[in-house]
Motif scaffolding. Structure first.
Motif, PDB file in Angstrom:
ATOM      1  N   ILE A 121      82.143 -23.853  31.899  1.00  0.00           N
ATOM      2  CA  ILE A 121      83.165 -24.844  31.041  1.00  0.00           C
ATOM      3  C   ILE A 121      82.257 -26.056  30.630  1.00  0.00           C
ATOM      4  O   ILE A 121      82.180 -26.285  29.352  1.00  0.00           O
ATOM      5  N   ARG A 122      81.641 -26.502  31.411  1.00  0.00           N
ATOM      6  CA  ARG A 122      80.524 -27.774  31.222  1.00  0.00           C
ATOM      7  C   ARG A 122      79.453 -27.277  30.021  1.00  0.00           C
ATOM      8  O   ARG A 122      79.172 -28.177  29.029  1.00  0.00           O
ATOM      9  N   TRP A 123      78.975 -25.987  30.139  1.00  0.00           N
ATOM     10  CA  TRP A 123      78.060 -25.876  29.089  1.00  0.00           C
ATOM     11  C   TRP A 123      77.963 -24.565  28.573  1.00  0.00           C
ATOM     12  O   TRP A 123      77.758 -23.507  28.757  1.00  0.00           O
ATOM     13  N   PRO A 124      78.902 -24.525  27.387  1.00  0.00           N
ATOM     14  CA  PRO A 124      79.365 -23.373  26.706  1.00  0.00           C
ATOM     15  C   PRO A 124      78.194 -22.706  26.145  1.00  0.00           C
ATOM     16  O   PRO A 124      78.206 -21.419  25.715  1.00  0.00           O
ATOM     17  N   ASP A 125      77.176 -23.445  25.930  1.00  0.00           N
ATOM     18  CA  ASP A 125      75.971 -22.530  25.227  1.00  0.00           C
ATOM     19  C   ASP A 125      75.391 -21.667  26.203  1.00  0.00           C
ATOM     20  O   ASP A 125      74.591 -20.705  25.830  1.00  0.00           O
ATOM     21  N   LEU A 126      75.619 -21.609  27.641  1.00  0.00           N
ATOM     22  CA  LEU A 126      75.320 -20.612  28.407  1.00  0.00           C
ATOM     23  C   LEU A 126      75.974 -18.971  28.273  1.00  0.00           C
ATOM     24  O   LEU A 126      75.476 -18.208  28.694  1.00  0.00           O
ATOM     25  N   HIS A 127      77.105 -18.989  27.407  1.00  0.00           N
ATOM     26  CA  HIS A 127      77.758 -17.918  27.320  1.00  0.00           C
ATOM     27  C   HIS A 127      78.199 -17.831  25.822  1.00  0.00           C
ATOM     28  O   HIS A 127      79.502 -18.008  25.484  1.00  0.00           O
ATOM     29  N   PRO A 128      77.339 -17.766  24.803  1.00  0.00           N
ATOM     30  CA  PRO A 128      77.523 -17.549  23.521  1.00  0.00           C
ATOM     31  C   PRO A 128      78.615 -16.245  23.149  1.00  0.00           C
ATOM     32  O   PRO A 128      79.209 -16.348  22.269  1.00  0.00           O
ATOM     33  N   GLU A 129      78.513 -15.355  24.115  1.00  0.00           N
ATOM     34  CA  GLU A 129      79.268 -14.142  23.818  1.00  0.00           C
ATOM     35  C   GLU A 129      79.760 -13.763  25.284  1.00  0.00           C
ATOM     36  O   GLU A 129      79.107 -14.057  26.448  1.00  0.00           O
ATOM     37  N   PRO A 130      80.659 -13.042  25.645  1.00  0.00           N
ATOM     38  CA  PRO A 130      81.153 -12.578  26.735  1.00  0.00           C
ATOM     39  C   PRO A 130      80.149 -11.628  27.491  1.00  0.00           C
ATOM     40  O   PRO A 130      79.365 -10.914  26.960  1.00  0.00           O
ATOM     41  N   PRO A 131      80.337 -11.859  28.988  1.00  0.00           N
ATOM     42  CA  PRO A 131      79.181 -10.896  29.540  1.00  0.00           C
ATOM     43  C   PRO A 131      79.622  -9.188  29.266  1.00  0.00           C
ATOM     44  O   PRO A 131      80.716  -9.076  29.329  1.00  0.00           O
ATOM     45  N   SER A 132      78.576  -8.535  28.984  1.00  0.00           N
ATOM     46  CA  SER A 132      78.915  -7.077  28.691  1.00  0.00           C
ATOM     47  C   SER A 132      79.471  -6.400  29.774  1.00  0.00           C
ATOM     48  O   SER A 132      80.129  -5.581  29.683  1.00  0.00           O
ATOM     49  N   GLY A 133      78.894  -6.741  31.045  1.00  0.00           N
ATOM     50  CA  GLY A 133      79.658  -6.143  32.362  1.00  0.00           C
ATOM     51  C   GLY A 133      80.917  -6.525  32.602  1.00  0.00           C
ATOM     52  O   GLY A 133      81.994  -5.477  32.576  1.00  0.00           O
ATOM     53  N   LEU A 134      81.572  -7.667  32.407  1.00  0.00           N
ATOM     54  CA  LEU A 134      82.945  -7.911  32.380  1.00  0.00           C
ATOM     55  C   LEU A 134      83.735  -7.203  31.152  1.00  0.00           C
ATOM     56  O   LEU A 134      84.733  -7.051  31.300  1.00  0.00           O
ATOM     57  N   LEU A 135      83.108  -7.140  29.945  1.00  0.00           N
ATOM     58  CA  LEU A 135      83.553  -6.206  28.977  1.00  0.00           C
ATOM     59  C   LEU A 135      83.856  -5.151  29.229  1.00  0.00           C
ATOM     60  O   LEU A 135      84.880  -4.401  28.804  1.00  0.00           O
ATOM     61  N   GLY A 136      82.863  -4.248  30.079  1.00  0.00           N
ATOM     62  CA  GLY A 136      83.051  -3.052  30.405  1.00  0.00           C
ATOM     63  C   GLY A 136      84.095  -2.763  31.269  1.00  0.00           C
ATOM     64  O   GLY A 136      84.975  -1.780  31.184  1.00  0.00           O
ATOM     65  N   VAL A 137      84.468  -3.757  32.334  1.00  0.00           N
ATOM     66  CA  VAL A 137      85.329  -3.669  33.289  1.00  0.00           C
ATOM     67  C   VAL A 137      86.888  -3.778  32.262  1.00  0.00           C
ATOM     68  O   VAL A 137      87.617  -3.062  32.629  1.00  0.00           O
ATOM     69  N   MET A 138      86.870  -5.052  31.593  1.00  0.00           N
ATOM     70  CA  MET A 138      88.141  -4.946  30.724  1.00  0.00           C
ATOM     71  C   MET A 138      88.403  -3.682  29.698  1.00  0.00           C
ATOM     72  O   MET A 138      89.556  -3.267  29.808  1.00  0.00           O
ATOM     73  N   SER A 139      87.496  -3.176  29.434  1.00  0.00           N
ATOM     74  CA  SER A 139      87.477  -1.723  28.575  1.00  0.00           C
ATOM     75  C   SER A 139      88.142  -0.729  29.392  1.00  0.00           C
ATOM     76  O   SER A 139      89.057  -0.105  28.633  1.00  0.00           O
ATOM     77  N   GLN A 140      87.910  -0.787  30.850  1.00  0.00           N
ATOM     78  CA  GLN A 140      88.415   0.238  31.549  1.00  0.00           C
ATOM     79  C   GLN A 140      89.803  -0.147  31.814  1.00  0.00           C
ATOM     80  O   GLN A 140      90.806   0.838  31.767  1.00  0.00           O
ATOM     81  N   VAL A 141      90.137  -1.414  31.928  1.00  0.00           N
ATOM     82  CA  VAL A 141      91.405  -1.907  32.262  1.00  0.00           C
ATOM     83  C   VAL A 141      92.204  -1.771  31.010  1.00  0.00           C
ATOM     84  O   VAL A 141      93.712  -1.086  30.934  1.00  0.00           O
TER      85      VAL A 141
END
Length: 191
Positions: free
Chosen positions: A110-130
């Motif tokens: 939250i403090r450093w939004p530049d650390l994650h300019p895009e969602p983590p691909s691994g998390l996206l894979g899990v969410m895709s399964q959901v």
């Protein structure tokens, strides 16, 4: 602190550097996680770190992009309630067993939004399964199509996320009854 997530990185050296960066991020924060400390933790020189990643920010972006949670998403079995209970249980067990890491990581993200300019691909894979789980039950006619699979996933997981943060950050005591959560979610959504 070792990271409780799998890192979706094929190169072993980059994986070590990313793991070291994430460990130090939760221990010391972004400012305190120096490239020297990261290199030492990974067992390499700072020169090696900079050969792989041109900047500290690039290293952290790669590390966060590669985060992949170990959550067993159920394959649709035909038992909608059972599969949703398995999903809720898997999510709950994951966040409870990795509470400390997650609660230390989130403020830095939250403090450093530049650390994650895009969602983590691994998390996206899990969410895709959901999403696929909910889509499958819509296609089988077990869930109404008034909401998209993505909306269903947010409606299902959202209260679990809220409970985690209320209990972890604000120390609010909220009893969790996963069966009641599943039944409440299904009320009005069954076909």
């Amino acid at each position: 602190m070792t990271i409780p997530f799998r890192l979706a990185i094929d190169d072993p050296m980059e994986a070590r550097l990313c793991a070291a960066a994430l460990e130090l991020l939760v221990e010391r924060g972004y400012d305190g996680a120096t490239t020297r400390a990261i290199a030492e933790r990974a067992g390499v020189s700072e020169v090696t770190l900079f050969r792989r990643f041109p900047t500290k920010l690039a290293l952290f972006q790669a590390a966060i992009r590669a985060l992949s949670p170990h959550i067993a998403i159920p394959v649709p079995s035909g038992d909608l309630r059972g599969d949703l209970l398995a999903l809720a249980t898997a999510y709950h067990e994951f966040v409870e067993s990795h509470r400390g890491f997650i609660l230390r990581l989130m403020p830095e993200l939250i403090r450093w939004p530049d650390l994650h300019p895009e969602p983590p691909s691994g998390l996206l894979g899990v969410m895709s399964q959901v999403f696929s789980l909910f889509r499958s039950y819509q296609e089988r006619g077990a869930l109404r199509r008034a909401e998209t699979p993505e909306q269903l996933a947010v409606a299902f997981i959202g209260p679990l996320v809220a409970r985690f943060f209320l209990t972890g950050v604000f120390s609010v005591s909220i009893t969790l009854d996963l069966e009641a959560h599943v039944d409440g979610f299904l009320e009005g959504r069954r076909q």
